[in-house]
Scaffold this motif. Structure first.
Motif, PDB file in Angstrom:
ATOM      1  N   GLU A 178     -25.231  -4.094  20.906  1.00 33.10           N
ATOM      2  CA  GLU A 178     -26.356  -5.052  20.897  1.00 33.10           C
ATOM      3  C   GLU A 178     -27.183  -4.891  19.619  1.00 33.10           C
ATOM      4  O   GLU A 178     -27.728  -5.860  19.106  1.00 33.10           O
ATOM      5  CB  GLU A 178     -27.227  -4.884  22.139  1.00 33.10           C
ATOM      6  CG  GLU A 178     -28.357  -5.897  22.246  1.00 33.10           C
ATOM      7  CD  GLU A 178     -27.903  -7.355  22.102  1.00 33.10           C
ATOM      8  OE1 GLU A 178     -28.614  -8.131  21.414  1.00 33.10           O
ATOM      9  OE2 GLU A 178     -26.839  -7.725  22.636  1.00 33.10           O
ATOM     10  N   ARG A 181     -25.555  -7.063  17.092  1.00 33.33           N
ATOM     11  CA  ARG A 181     -25.791  -8.480  17.412  1.00 33.33           C
ATOM     12  C   ARG A 181     -27.203  -8.895  17.024  1.00 33.33           C
ATOM     13  O   ARG A 181     -27.410  -9.976  16.453  1.00 33.33           O
ATOM     14  CB  ARG A 181     -25.533  -8.724  18.891  1.00 33.33           C
ATOM     15  CG  ARG A 181     -24.090  -8.538  19.282  1.00 33.33           C
ATOM     16  CD  ARG A 181     -23.880  -8.751  20.784  1.00 33.33           C
ATOM     17  NE  ARG A 181     -22.528  -8.394  21.142  1.00 33.33           N
ATOM     18  CZ  ARG A 181     -22.209  -7.457  22.027  1.00 33.33           C
ATOM     19  NH1 ARG A 181     -23.157  -6.809  22.695  1.00 33.33           N
ATOM     20  NH2 ARG A 181     -20.953  -7.184  22.275  1.00 33.33           N
ATOM     21  N   ALA A 182     -28.183  -8.044  17.326  1.00 29.31           N
ATOM     22  CA  ALA A 182     -29.581  -8.345  16.982  1.00 29.31           C
ATOM     23  C   ALA A 182     -29.754  -8.435  15.464  1.00 29.31           C
ATOM     24  O   ALA A 182     -30.459  -9.321  14.966  1.00 29.31           O
ATOM     25  CB  ALA A 182     -30.502  -7.284  17.577  1.00 29.31           C
ATOM     26  N   ARG A 184     -27.477  -9.315  13.283  1.00 30.75           N
ATOM     27  CA  ARG A 184     -26.869 -10.582  12.832  1.00 30.75           C
ATOM     28  C   ARG A 184     -27.781 -11.760  13.132  1.00 30.75           C
ATOM     29  O   ARG A 184     -27.898 -12.685  12.324  1.00 30.75           O
ATOM     30  CB  ARG A 184     -25.505 -10.780  13.488  1.00 30.75           C
ATOM     31  CG  ARG A 184     -24.392 -10.030  12.825  1.00 30.75           C
ATOM     32  CD  ARG A 184     -23.029 -10.530  13.243  1.00 30.75           C
ATOM     33  NE  ARG A 184     -22.835 -10.585  14.673  1.00 30.75           N
ATOM     34  CZ  ARG A 184     -22.378  -9.575  15.417  1.00 30.75           C
ATOM     35  NH1 ARG A 184     -22.071  -8.428  14.855  1.00 30.75           N
ATOM     36  NH2 ARG A 184     -22.209  -9.708  16.717  1.00 30.75           N
ATOM     37  N   ARG A 185     -28.418 -11.749  14.305  1.00 31.58           N
ATOM     38  CA  ARG A 185     -29.338 -12.846  14.643  1.00 31.58           C
ATOM     39  C   ARG A 185     -30.498 -12.890  13.659  1.00 31.58           C
ATOM     40  O   ARG A 185     -30.913 -13.966  13.219  1.00 31.58           O
ATOM     41  CB  ARG A 185     -29.850 -12.697  16.076  1.00 31.58           C
ATOM     42  CG  ARG A 185     -28.814 -13.085  17.142  1.00 31.58           C
ATOM     43  CD  ARG A 185     -29.429 -13.199  18.530  1.00 31.58           C
ATOM     44  NE  ARG A 185     -29.940 -11.936  19.022  1.00 31.58           N
ATOM     45  CZ  ARG A 185     -29.246 -11.043  19.742  1.00 31.58           C
ATOM     46  NH1 ARG A 185     -27.977 -11.273  20.025  1.00 31.58           N
ATOM     47  NH2 ARG A 185     -29.796  -9.925  20.159  1.00 31.58           N
ATOM     48  N   ARG A 186     -31.012 -11.726  13.289  1.00 33.50           N
ATOM     49  CA  ARG A 186     -32.130 -11.680  12.314  1.00 33.50           C
ATOM     50  C   ARG A 186     -31.682 -12.239  10.964  1.00 33.50           C
ATOM     51  O   ARG A 186     -32.432 -12.954  10.312  1.00 33.50           O
ATOM     52  CB  ARG A 186     -32.637 -10.256  12.148  1.00 33.50           C
ATOM     53  CG  ARG A 186     -33.563  -9.788  13.252  1.00 33.50           C
ATOM     54  CD  ARG A 186     -34.276  -8.504  12.899  1.00 33.50           C
ATOM     55  NE  ARG A 186     -33.383  -7.404  12.576  1.00 33.50           N
ATOM     56  CZ  ARG A 186     -32.810  -6.590  13.466  1.00 33.50           C
ATOM     57  NH1 ARG A 186     -33.036  -6.772  14.757  1.00 33.50           N
ATOM     58  NH2 ARG A 186     -32.020  -5.628  13.083  1.00 33.50           N
ATOM     59  N   ALA A 188     -29.457 -14.477  10.458  1.00 31.96           N
ATOM     60  CA  ALA A 188     -29.199 -15.902  10.583  1.00 31.96           C
ATOM     61  C   ALA A 188     -30.478 -16.727  10.675  1.00 31.96           C
ATOM     62  O   ALA A 188     -30.436 -17.951  10.520  1.00 31.96           O
ATOM     63  CB  ALA A 188     -28.337 -16.170  11.813  1.00 31.96           C
ATOM     64  N   GLU A 189     -31.600 -16.078  10.907  1.00 32.13           N
ATOM     65  CA  GLU A 189     -32.870 -16.820  11.031  1.00 32.13           C
ATOM     66  C   GLU A 189     -33.245 -17.430   9.696  1.00 32.13           C
ATOM     67  O   GLU A 189     -33.064 -16.822   8.645  1.00 32.13           O
ATOM     68  CB  GLU A 189     -33.994 -15.867  11.480  1.00 32.13           C
ATOM     69  CG  GLU A 189     -33.832 -15.383  12.900  1.00 32.13           C
ATOM     70  CD  GLU A 189     -34.880 -14.350  13.278  1.00 32.13           C
ATOM     71  OE1 GLU A 189     -35.718 -13.982  12.419  1.00 32.13           O
ATOM     72  OE2 GLU A 189     -34.832 -13.876  14.420  1.00 32.13           O
TER      73      GLU A 189
END
Length: 191
Positions: A178, A181-182, A184-186, A188-189
């Motif tokens: 996780e 994943r977190a 990668r999300r940051r 992509a923002e």
């Protein structure tokens, strides 16, 4: 000459000879081992057969020692230089390939033994840390050499890939995917 099919190995041979100058297959093998061999793996026996094929196509010129070991030395012809330049200038449409045995083992082990996955992850952490150390030593050794600068970009890509693999295997070993994943999300923002 018709349609000539050149493989990635063909371009490794042409490129190495373009960088090094006239070379024997043994010299090509050593040069590849200290350069593209870090990220482009193939049977080195091809470095003994491919130059003859390229000479037959007129892309390399072959000279053979008249005495002694009768070593073969290959030089780039104008046609070989043109073929290499055309290849370098053409776009690459192939998708990035990663042929990683550890990834294959992970795929088949996921539903199996968690102990195997943890052991695999720990082994991969060690291997990626060792490769990072090798690459960082290369940066220290060649970073200020102006002749090495064009190839330092490739080394930087290698370091990024090794660090990414190390982050993955470390998160897997810690049971914390996780975290990746977190991150990668940051990234992509929108900024």
């Amino acid at each position: 000459m018709g349609e000539v099919r050149l493989s990635a190995t063909s371009y490794v041979v042409l490129g190495m000879i373009a960088l090094r100058g006239p070379s024997t297959p043994y010299e090509l093998k050593r040069a590849v081992g200290h350069s593209v061999g870090y990220f482009w793996h193939f049977p080195h026996a091809q470095l003994y057969s491919e130059p003859d094929r390229l000479a037959g196509l007129g892309l390399l010129e072959l000279t053979v020692e008249e005495r002694g070991r009768r070593r073969k030395t290959y030089s780039l012809t104008d046609a070989g230089r043109a073929a290499l330049q055309d290849w370098l200038a053409s776009p690459t449409h192939e998708h990035f390939q990663m042929r990683d045995i550890a990834e294959l083992k992970l795929f088949f082990n996921e539903a199996g033994s968690p102990e195997n996955v943890t052991a695999l992850a720990r082994d991969q952490i060690k291997q990626h840390e060792e490769r990072i150390a090798v690459y960082e030593q290369m940066v220290e050794r060649f970073g200020s050499d102006p002749h090495a600068q064009p190839r330092m970009i490739t080394l930087e890509l290698g370091l990024e890939m090794e660090h990414a693999a190390l982050r993955f295997w470390s998160a897997l070993a810690d049971g914390d995917l996780e975290r990746l994943r977190a991150a990668r999300r940051r990234l992509a923002e929108p900024r």
